[in-house]
Design a protein around this motif. Structure first.
Motif, PDB file in Angstrom:
ATOM      1  N   PHE A  17      48.115  29.701  29.979  1.00  0.00           N
ATOM      2  CA  PHE A  17      48.993  28.568  30.271  1.00  0.00           C
ATOM      3  C   PHE A  17      48.295  27.220  30.011  1.00  0.00           C
ATOM      4  O   PHE A  17      48.905  26.167  30.147  1.00  0.00           O
ATOM      5  CB  PHE A  17      49.500  28.631  31.719  1.00  0.00           C
ATOM      6  CG  PHE A  17      48.408  28.624  32.753  1.00  0.00           C
ATOM      7  CD1 PHE A  17      48.009  27.438  33.332  1.00  0.00           C
ATOM      8  CD2 PHE A  17      47.782  29.808  33.136  1.00  0.00           C
ATOM      9  CE1 PHE A  17      47.003  27.434  34.276  1.00  0.00           C
ATOM     10  CE2 PHE A  17      46.785  29.799  34.084  1.00  0.00           C
ATOM     11  CZ  PHE A  17      46.383  28.605  34.653  1.00  0.00           C
ATOM     12  N   ILE A  18      47.024  27.275  29.617  1.00  0.00           N
ATOM     13  CA  ILE A  18      46.283  26.054  29.285  1.00  0.00           C
ATOM     14  C   ILE A  18      46.025  26.053  27.779  1.00  0.00           C
ATOM     15  O   ILE A  18      45.452  26.999  27.242  1.00  0.00           O
ATOM     16  CB  ILE A  18      44.946  25.987  30.052  1.00  0.00           C
ATOM     17  CG1 ILE A  18      45.190  26.005  31.573  1.00  0.00           C
ATOM     18  CG2 ILE A  18      44.162  24.738  29.649  1.00  0.00           C
ATOM     19  CD1 ILE A  18      43.921  26.036  32.405  1.00  0.00           C
ATOM     20  N   PRO A  19      46.424  24.995  27.087  1.00  0.00           N
ATOM     21  CA  PRO A  19      46.231  24.937  25.631  1.00  0.00           C
ATOM     22  C   PRO A  19      44.755  24.909  25.232  1.00  0.00           C
ATOM     23  O   PRO A  19      43.901  24.455  25.988  1.00  0.00           O
ATOM     24  CB  PRO A  19      46.915  23.625  25.226  1.00  0.00           C
ATOM     25  CG  PRO A  19      47.776  23.231  26.364  1.00  0.00           C
ATOM     26  CD  PRO A  19      47.162  23.832  27.594  1.00  0.00           C
ATOM     27  N   ASP A  20      44.471  25.382  24.038  1.00  0.00           N
ATOM     28  CA  ASP A  20      43.116  25.319  23.474  1.00  0.00           C
ATOM     29  C   ASP A  20      42.608  23.884  23.485  1.00  0.00           C
ATOM     30  O   ASP A  20      43.365  22.942  23.215  1.00  0.00           O
ATOM     31  CB  ASP A  20      43.116  25.812  22.021  1.00  0.00           C
ATOM     32  CG  ASP A  20      43.405  27.295  21.890  1.00  0.00           C
ATOM     33  OD1 ASP A  20      43.557  27.977  22.916  1.00  0.00           O
ATOM     34  OD2 ASP A  20      43.471  27.774  20.737  1.00  0.00           O
ATOM     35  N   GLU A  21      41.327  23.738  23.770  1.00  0.00           N
ATOM     36  CA  GLU A  21      40.634  22.463  23.702  1.00  0.00           C
ATOM     37  C   GLU A  21      41.406  21.313  24.344  1.00  0.00           C
ATOM     38  O   GLU A  21      41.551  20.239  23.767  1.00  0.00           O
ATOM     39  CB  GLU A  21      40.259  22.148  22.249  1.00  0.00           C
ATOM     40  CG  GLU A  21      39.310  23.179  21.688  1.00  0.00           C
ATOM     41  CD  GLU A  21      38.754  22.841  20.316  1.00  0.00           C
ATOM     42  OE1 GLU A  21      39.157  21.820  19.711  1.00  0.00           O
ATOM     43  OE2 GLU A  21      37.906  23.623  19.842  1.00  0.00           O
TER      44      GLU A  21
END
Length: 183
Positions: A17-21
């Motif tokens: 649920f957390i985007p890359d970088e």
């Protein structure tokens, strides 16, 4: 105060649920040694962290250097109670070198790594109840018959009293690592 921030809670091995970088900082306080797969946890932390940004992990040190938890473990052992070790996927993470190694193995640059003894404000028996309230310990305590539970609690109280009589605080050895994701 002017920093835009948020704290999220989730499965540290699966932060889909957390985007890359997208994260400027990643903190994992006393979780790395509890996960079934520390490599997966570190890879997820690295994935969500922006290039050039830092993350920090803490892990518990060796049991013999963690008097607050050793009291519980010793009382359980004395009374024949198995305390399942749900930790670190079998990896030894309780020393500085191991913590540095696993961090580097996962492509991070270690900036600092150190250990500290943290002193707890547990001076009385009622304060020790907080330790027993930890989910893993509470679950085991709740499953004991009343006689065994009373013996375990008495053994813990005796050790706590002995420690106090020696004018020693209850402490936990904690290892810290601060690492940077390469740019």
């Amino acid at each position: 105060n002017d920093v835009d921030h948020s704290f999220v809670r989730g499965d540290a091995e699966n932060l889909d649920f957390i985007p890359d970088e997208s994260a400027d900082v990643y903190l994992g306080s006393l979780v790395l040694h509890l996960t079934a797969n520390p490599h997966k946890l570190i890879q997820e932390a690295k994935r969500v962290l922006k290039k050039g940004c830092c993350l920090g992990f803490t892990v518990l040190g060796k049991l013999e250097n963690n008097s607050i938890f050793k009291i519980v473990h010793d009382a359980f052992d004395k009374n024949g109670i198995d305390l399942p070790h749900k930790s670190s996927g079998g990896l030894p993470l309780n020393d500085r070198e191991s913590l540095i190694q696993i961090t580097q193995e996962n492509g991070l640059e270690v900036v600092y790594a150190w250990k500290e003894l943290l002193t707890f404000d547990v001076f009385e028996e009622k304060g020790f109840i907080k330790v027993l309230g930890q989910p893993r310990i509470a679950k085991i305590m709740n499953e004991l018959d009343s006689e065994t539970k009373a013996k375990v609690e008495q053994d813990m109280k005796n050790t706590l009293d002995q420690t106090k009589s020696q004018h020693l605080p209850l402490q936990a050895e904690v290892l810290f690592v601060i690492a940077k994701k390469p740019s």
